[in-house]
Design a protein around this motif. Structure first.
Motif, PDB file in Angstrom:
ATOM      1  N   ARG A 106       0.844  -1.198   0.000  1.00 45.15           N
ATOM      2  CA  ARG A 106       0.000   0.000   0.000  1.00 45.15           C
ATOM      3  C   ARG A 106       0.882   1.253   0.000  1.00 45.15           C
ATOM      4  N   ILE A 107       0.521   2.211  -0.812  1.00 47.06           N
ATOM      5  CA  ILE A 107       1.299   3.450  -0.898  1.00 47.06           C
ATOM      6  C   ILE A 107       1.265   4.190   0.441  1.00 47.06           C
ATOM      7  N   ASP A 108       0.152   4.085   1.166  1.00 50.28           N
ATOM      8  CA  ASP A 108       0.050   4.735   2.480  1.00 50.28           C
ATOM      9  C   ASP A 108       1.003   4.135   3.503  1.00 50.28           C
ATOM     10  N   ASP A 109       1.484   2.909   3.272  1.00 51.89           N
ATOM     11  CA  ASP A 109       2.402   2.247   4.205  1.00 51.89           C
ATOM     12  C   ASP A 109       3.864   2.603   3.944  1.00 51.89           C
ATOM     13  N   ILE A 110       4.128   3.382   2.911  1.00 53.78           N
ATOM     14  CA  ILE A 110       5.516   3.720   2.551  1.00 53.78           C
ATOM     15  C   ILE A 110       5.929   4.982   3.302  1.00 53.78           C
ATOM     16  N   ARG A 111       7.076   4.888   3.970  1.00 56.54           N
ATOM     17  CA  ARG A 111       7.628   6.042   4.706  1.00 56.54           C
ATOM     18  C   ARG A 111       8.561   6.841   3.803  1.00 56.54           C
ATOM     19  N   ASN A 112       9.393   6.140   3.061  1.00 55.49           N
ATOM     20  CA  ASN A 112      10.423   6.795   2.258  1.00 55.49           C
ATOM     21  C   ASN A 112      10.716   5.918   1.045  1.00 55.49           C
TER      22      ASN A 112
END
Length: 118
Positions: A106-112
């Protein structure tokens, strides 16, 4: 034999791990510390990027088939972030990207996210 048994039963006091402390060489300890530092540095938090920056980098990497390194907003059991994922982007579906074979992130789970395997 009774003397030996009495000695170990009443007089001998095992010092446990204290007797093994001298077996650690300074080179060995330095190597272990260096390895631990490298591992901890690898797991350090990278700054939280905005959704716009993340999607722009992912879109460019997908169109040019560039490798990216992704850090997720997830922690392991020891409350340290998971190792970075270095992969190609194989596709996308709504708010998810496809990495590897049928693995969705999920894109929302990406920090960096950054290009390459820096």
């Amino acid at each position: 034999m009774k003397i030996v048994n009495d000695f170990f039963k009443y007089d001998y006091h095992d010092r446990g791990m204290v007797k093994w402390q001298g077996f650690y060489l300074s080179d060995h300890t330095a190597a272990l510390n260096k390895q631990a530092d490298a591992f901890n540095q690898k797991l350090q938090y990278k700054p939280q990027q905005s959704l716009e920056v993340i999607t722009a980098i992912l879109a460019t990497a997908y169109s040019k088939q560039c490798e990216v390194t992704i850090q997720l907003n997830q922690l392991d059991r020891n409350h340290r972030n998971l190792p970075d994922i270095t992969t190609l982007i194989h596709g996308y579906n709504a708010n998810e990207i496809v990495i590897d074979v049928n693995k969705f992130v999920r894109i929302d789970d990406i920090r960096n996210v950054r290009y390459g395997s820096e």
